[in-house]
Design a protein around this motif. Structure first.
Motif, PDB file in Angstrom:
ATOM      1  N   LEU A  73       1.031  -0.905   0.037  1.00 31.09           N
ATOM      2  CA  LEU A  73       0.302   0.159  -0.465  1.00 31.09           C
ATOM      3  C   LEU A  73       0.924   0.872  -0.004  1.00 31.09           C
ATOM      4  CD1 LEU A  73      -2.382   1.199   0.390  1.00 31.09           C
ATOM      5  CD2 LEU A  73      -2.613   1.199   2.494  1.00 31.09           C
ATOM      6  N   TYR A  74       2.420   1.308   0.702  1.00 29.08           N
ATOM      7  CA  TYR A  74       2.978   2.597   0.648  1.00 29.08           C
ATOM      8  C   TYR A  74       3.544   2.485  -0.631  1.00 29.08           C
ATOM      9  CZ  TYR A  74       7.413   4.956   1.209  1.00 29.08           C
ATOM     10  OH  TYR A  74       8.297   5.782   1.061  1.00 29.08           O
ATOM     11  N   GLY A  78       4.675   6.414   6.125  1.00 28.83           N
ATOM     12  CA  GLY A  78       4.333   5.637   5.695  1.00 28.83           C
ATOM     13  C   GLY A  78       5.016   3.611   5.868  1.00 28.83           C
ATOM     14  N   LEU A  79       6.572   4.170   6.460  1.00 29.20           N
ATOM     15  CA  LEU A  79       7.443   3.232   6.485  1.00 29.20           C
ATOM     16  C   LEU A  79       6.989   2.997   8.124  1.00 29.20           C
ATOM     17  CD1 LEU A  79      10.322   3.024   3.866  1.00 29.20           C
ATOM     18  CD2 LEU A  79       8.537   1.466   3.933  1.00 29.20           C
ATOM     19  N   ALA A  80       6.021   3.803   8.443  1.00 30.52           N
ATOM     20  CA  ALA A  80       5.972   2.695   9.983  1.00 30.52           C
ATOM     21  C   ALA A  80       5.033   1.909  10.415  1.00 30.52           C
ATOM     22  CB  ALA A  80       5.455   4.023  11.156  1.00 30.52           C
ATOM     23  N   LEU A 138       7.796   4.325  17.985  1.00 28.64           N
ATOM     24  CA  LEU A 138       8.061   4.993  16.501  1.00 28.64           C
ATOM     25  C   LEU A 138       7.272   7.054  17.039  1.00 28.64           C
ATOM     26  CD1 LEU A 138       6.097   2.493  14.954  1.00 28.64           C
ATOM     27  CD2 LEU A 138       8.602   2.502  14.266  1.00 28.64           C
ATOM     28  N   PRO A 139       8.205   7.558  16.047  1.00 23.73           N
ATOM     29  CA  PRO A 139       7.300   8.712  15.541  1.00 23.73           C
ATOM     30  C   PRO A 139       5.947   8.287  15.977  1.00 23.73           C
ATOM     31  CG  PRO A 139       9.105   8.394  14.151  1.00 23.73           C
ATOM     32  CD  PRO A 139       9.275   6.934  14.580  1.00 23.73           C
ATOM     33  N   ILE A 140       5.364   8.024  15.062  1.00 22.03           N
ATOM     34  CA  ILE A 140       4.312   8.311  14.373  1.00 22.03           C
ATOM     35  C   ILE A 140       4.070   6.674  14.520  1.00 22.03           C
ATOM     36  CG2 ILE A 140       4.140   8.101  12.326  1.00 22.03           C
ATOM     37  CD1 ILE A 140       2.486   9.601  12.088  1.00 22.03           C
ATOM     38  N   THR A 150      -2.185   6.382   7.241  1.00 23.55           N
ATOM     39  CA  THR A 150      -3.790   7.992   7.077  1.00 23.55           C
ATOM     40  C   THR A 150      -2.634   9.348   6.245  1.00 23.55           C
ATOM     41  OG1 THR A 150      -4.619   6.522   8.161  1.00 23.55           O
ATOM     42  CG2 THR A 150      -5.295   8.457   7.944  1.00 23.55           C
ATOM     43  N   LEU A 151      -1.258   9.456   7.251  1.00 23.43           N
ATOM     44  CA  LEU A 151      -0.453  10.920   6.815  1.00 23.43           C
ATOM     45  C   LEU A 151      -0.753  10.519   5.856  1.00 23.43           C
ATOM     46  CD1 LEU A 151       0.156  13.438   7.595  1.00 23.43           C
ATOM     47  CD2 LEU A 151       1.513  12.119   9.101  1.00 23.43           C
ATOM     48  N   LEU A 152       0.227   9.678   5.180  1.00 22.94           N
ATOM     49  CA  LEU A 152       0.595   9.536   4.203  1.00 22.94           C
ATOM     50  C   LEU A 152      -0.352   9.662   2.634  1.00 22.94           C
ATOM     51  CD1 LEU A 152       3.274   9.193   2.040  1.00 22.94           C
ATOM     52  CD2 LEU A 152       2.502   5.904   1.867  1.00 22.94           C
TER      53      LEU A 152
END
Length: 262
Positions: free
Chosen positions: A161-162, A219-221, A231-233, A240-242
């Motif tokens: 998906l990324y 995205g790669l989180a 993780l930062p996110i 979702t942010l990406l």
């Protein structure tokens, strides 16, 4: 819509770079993952179980390099037509601009989804084989990598998906800028340079606020399966942010493409 997708497929399959970029996505992703996991060994750890490695994330590390092929492919979908003036012919054959864009986007998504899936599965297979031989095995507390395992499945599907979101983001930027070199520069800056710039921020508060925002970081989180609290996110909020960045880029591209001269 079928005619639009068929027309785009006819154009792209006759361009030699299309096949090479898709092959490059698969090959580079798997190769980088092989090289990275080959350098890992439990003998380098304080104890056999003291590395605390995320073997799924380690196996998918090649995506960070392989995604360059996705960027180049997505930009070429529209950039080549602007560069050669072929866009005028395309619009003459299919005057409905939104349909033309949708055809390009659907075909791009299909190609990246197939190649991305092969790249992810190849990387996981390589990681499973190499890491097990290097001591990251059930005997030392590391279960064998399996796409059917919940966290690994999430990471694998999320990585595909990324790549799709990166492809659509790249297409949107290329349509808006209408220059191949300029679009590639902007995209590589967003993916690779922006996270490095964030790391130079020394103020802890602002560093914490900004480190989660770069597209690749967010995205790669999704590839992380252990220690998610570090993780930062979190994985799905990052995706979702990406997706938000991608939606904004596609919307802007649609508005500019439909309202200005080709």
């Amino acid at each position: 819509m079928r005619n639009a997708v068929h027309a785009e497929w006819t154009k792209l399959r006759t361009v030699r770079s299309t096949a090479w970029l898709l092959l490059g996505l698969i090959t580079v992703t798997v190769l980088v993952s092989v090289l990275s996991t080959s350098a890992m060994h439990t003998s380098h750890c304080p104890t056999p179980t003291g590395c605390f490695e995320d073997t799924t994330k380690d196996s998918l590390i090649g995506i960070r390099v392989g995604q360059i092929a996705v960027v180049l492919l997505a930009v070429s979908v529209i950039g080549n037509e602007y560069g050669t003036g072929m866009i005028h012919t395309s619009l003459t054959a299919l005057p409905r601009r939104r349909t033309l864009l949708a055809g390009k986007a659907l075909l791009l998504v299909a190609m990246v989804a197939v190649a991305g899936t092969l790249a992810v599965l190849g990387s996981l297979w390589a990681g499973r084989t190499i890491l097990a031989g290097n001591g990251f095995n059930p005997e030392h507390g590391y279960p064998a990598l399996s796409p059917t395992d919940g966290p690994t499945l999430r990471a694998a599907a999320g990585t595909v998906l990324y790549l799709i979101l990166i492809a659509l983001l790249s297409l949107g930027v290329a349509i808006t800028i209408r220059d191949t070199a300029g679009a590639v520069t902007v995209l590589l800056t967003l993916l690779y340079i922006l996270p490095l710039l964030v790391q130079t921020i020394t103020d802890p508060t602002w560093h914490h606020r900004l480190e989660k925002l770069p597209p690749m970081t967010a995205g790669l989180a999704i590839t992380t399966t252990h220690n998610l609290d570090r993780l930062p996110i979190a994985p799905w909020p990052g995706t979702t942010l990406l997706a938000g960045y991608t939606a904004a880029a596609v919307l802007l591209a649609t508005l500019t493409f439909t309202r200005r001269d080709a």
